[in-house]
Enzyme design. Structure first.
Site, PDB file in Angstrom:
ATOM      1  N   HIS A  69       7.687   0.657  -3.876  1.00  0.00           N
ATOM      2  CA  HIS A  69       6.255   0.334  -3.951  1.00  0.00           C
ATOM      3  C   HIS A  69       5.446   1.534  -4.446  1.00  0.00           C
ATOM      4  CE1 HIS A  69       7.064  -2.832  -0.558  1.00  0.00           C
ATOM      5  NE2 HIS A  69       7.656  -3.133  -1.704  1.00  0.00           N
ATOM      6  N   HIS A  85       5.238 -10.199  -5.863  1.00  0.00           N
ATOM      7  CA  HIS A  85       5.829  -9.032  -5.218  1.00  0.00           C
ATOM      8  C   HIS A  85       7.173  -8.682  -5.843  1.00  0.00           C
ATOM      9  CE1 HIS A  85       6.406  -5.939  -2.259  1.00  0.00           C
ATOM     10  NE2 HIS A  85       7.667  -6.326  -2.208  1.00  0.00           N
ATOM     11  N   ASP A  96       8.178  -5.083  -7.345  1.00  0.00           N
ATOM     12  CA  ASP A  96       9.416  -4.344  -7.063  1.00  0.00           C
ATOM     13  C   ASP A  96      10.111  -3.927  -8.353  1.00  0.00           C
ATOM     14  OD1 ASP A  96       9.295  -4.344  -4.295  1.00  0.00           O
ATOM     15  OD2 ASP A  96      10.625  -6.055  -4.037  1.00  0.00           O
ATOM     16  N   HIS A 118      16.757  -5.436  -6.077  1.00  0.00           N
ATOM     17  CA  HIS A 118      16.882  -4.008  -6.358  1.00  0.00           C
ATOM     18  C   HIS A 118      18.228  -3.655  -6.992  1.00  0.00           C
ATOM     19  CE1 HIS A 118      13.150  -3.391  -4.296  1.00  0.00           C
ATOM     20  NE2 HIS A 118      13.633  -3.818  -3.140  1.00  0.00           N
TER      21      HIS A 118
END
Length: 311
Positions: free
Chosen positions: A81, A238, A242, A265
């Site tokens: 973030h 969101h 990311d 991720h």
């Protein structure tokens, strides 16, 4: 068009809770010289092993967040973030001092970090900004999930998610990251999870700092947060946030289009490794994208903002 590198005009500090450890963390953002990049520095360990580069090759753990680690095994977790905010604000060089092993989660979005950066102010430096330009499409996949970078004249991110949960379902978004788009459209989107998952993670010693103050929590199709959603499609936004943070670990902004489908991720990092290992897929350039701008324009509740201390 040549754009110059930027750092902060002033140092600025904040305090928050680590999402996974649940401990109080003090963080300080410090101006840094040209070409130094983004560097994490742990103040609670031996200074000889305190520095950790914000780089995709330093990523060591991708369970629930992005963690970077140096050769001595010193880590900083949950960097995505903050990295997204630095990318969205166009910050090239900064030292991030932390007295613990995580970046504070704040409200679960990038908005408090954008607020900190704006309070510290930004200053141009005496060197051109270097970009990574995508020359050909590169794609990676893992089961049904995929992530890709393809050539484009701007910096853009597109994302699609597909959840069985009816409150989330299938959502998609696409943004050109210019003229304040990151702050206006992505920065306030919070991380999210399911109540049962949070309870299980806490039993495993994870997400100790997770709460309704720093995440959207769902129980079935019900959103437990009293204030509800900040955007109708906050979940996919969101995920795009990311991705912006994960991609900034390339060491420079990427001129091209990112597309992710159910990516996380780990797949984002796999894409960077695959893309940057193919020397025919990219080149460095100091020629800025066709359209570029700084953050600006969005508003968010003052009670959710960080409380900065400048010096």
């Amino acid at each position: 068009m040549v754009v110059f590198q930027k750092t902060l005009r002033n140092s600025i500090s904040c305090t928050g809770v680590g999402l996974h450890g649940g401990n109080r963390i003090n963080m300080k953002l410090i101006p840094a010289p040209v070409n130094s990049g983004i560097v994490f520095k742990r103040t609670d360990v031996d200074p000889d092993v305190a520095v950790i580069p914000a780089h995709y090759n330093a990523v060591s753990d991708l369970m629930m967040c992005t963690t970077v680690e140096n050769d001595a095994g010193v880590k900083v977790a949950t960097v995505e973030h903050l990295m997204a905010a630095l990318s969205g604000c166009g910050i090239d060089n900064v030292v991030v001092e932390l007295d613990g092993p995580e970046v504070p989660v704040m409200d679960g979005s990038a908005a408090p970090f954008v607020f900190l950066i704006e309070c510290a102010d930004m200053v141009e430096q005496d060197a051109p900004r270097r970009y990574i330009k995508v020359l050909k499409e590169v794609e990676v996949s893992e089961g049904a999930a995929k992530a890709a970078l393809s050539p484009a004249d701007n910096i853009s991110v597109a994302f699609e998610i597909d959840f069985d949960n009816p409150r989330i379902g299938n959502q998609n978004c696409s943004f050109n990251l210019r003229n304040g788009t990151f702050k206006n459209e992505l920065a306030r989107a919070r991380t999210f999870g399911f109540l049962g998952d949070f309870e299980q993670l806490k039993k495993l010693g994870l997400a100790k700092g997770g709460s309704l103050e720093n995440a959207i929590v769902l129980s079935g199709s019900d959103i437990l947060n009293e204030e509800g959603l900040r955007y109708d499609d906050e979940f996919v936004r969101h995920k795009a946030l990311d991705a912006v943070g994960d991609l900034y670990l390339a060491g420079a902004p990427i001129i091209g289009e990112f597309y992710g489908f159910r990516s996380g991720h780990a797949l984002n990092n796999k894409l960077l490794h695959t893309f940057l290992s193919d020397k025919d897929a990219w080149c460095y350039t100091t020629e800025a994208p066709v359209r570029i701008g700084n953050v600006g324009g969005a508003n968010w509740p003052a009670k959710k903002a960080a409380a900065p201390v400048t010096d």
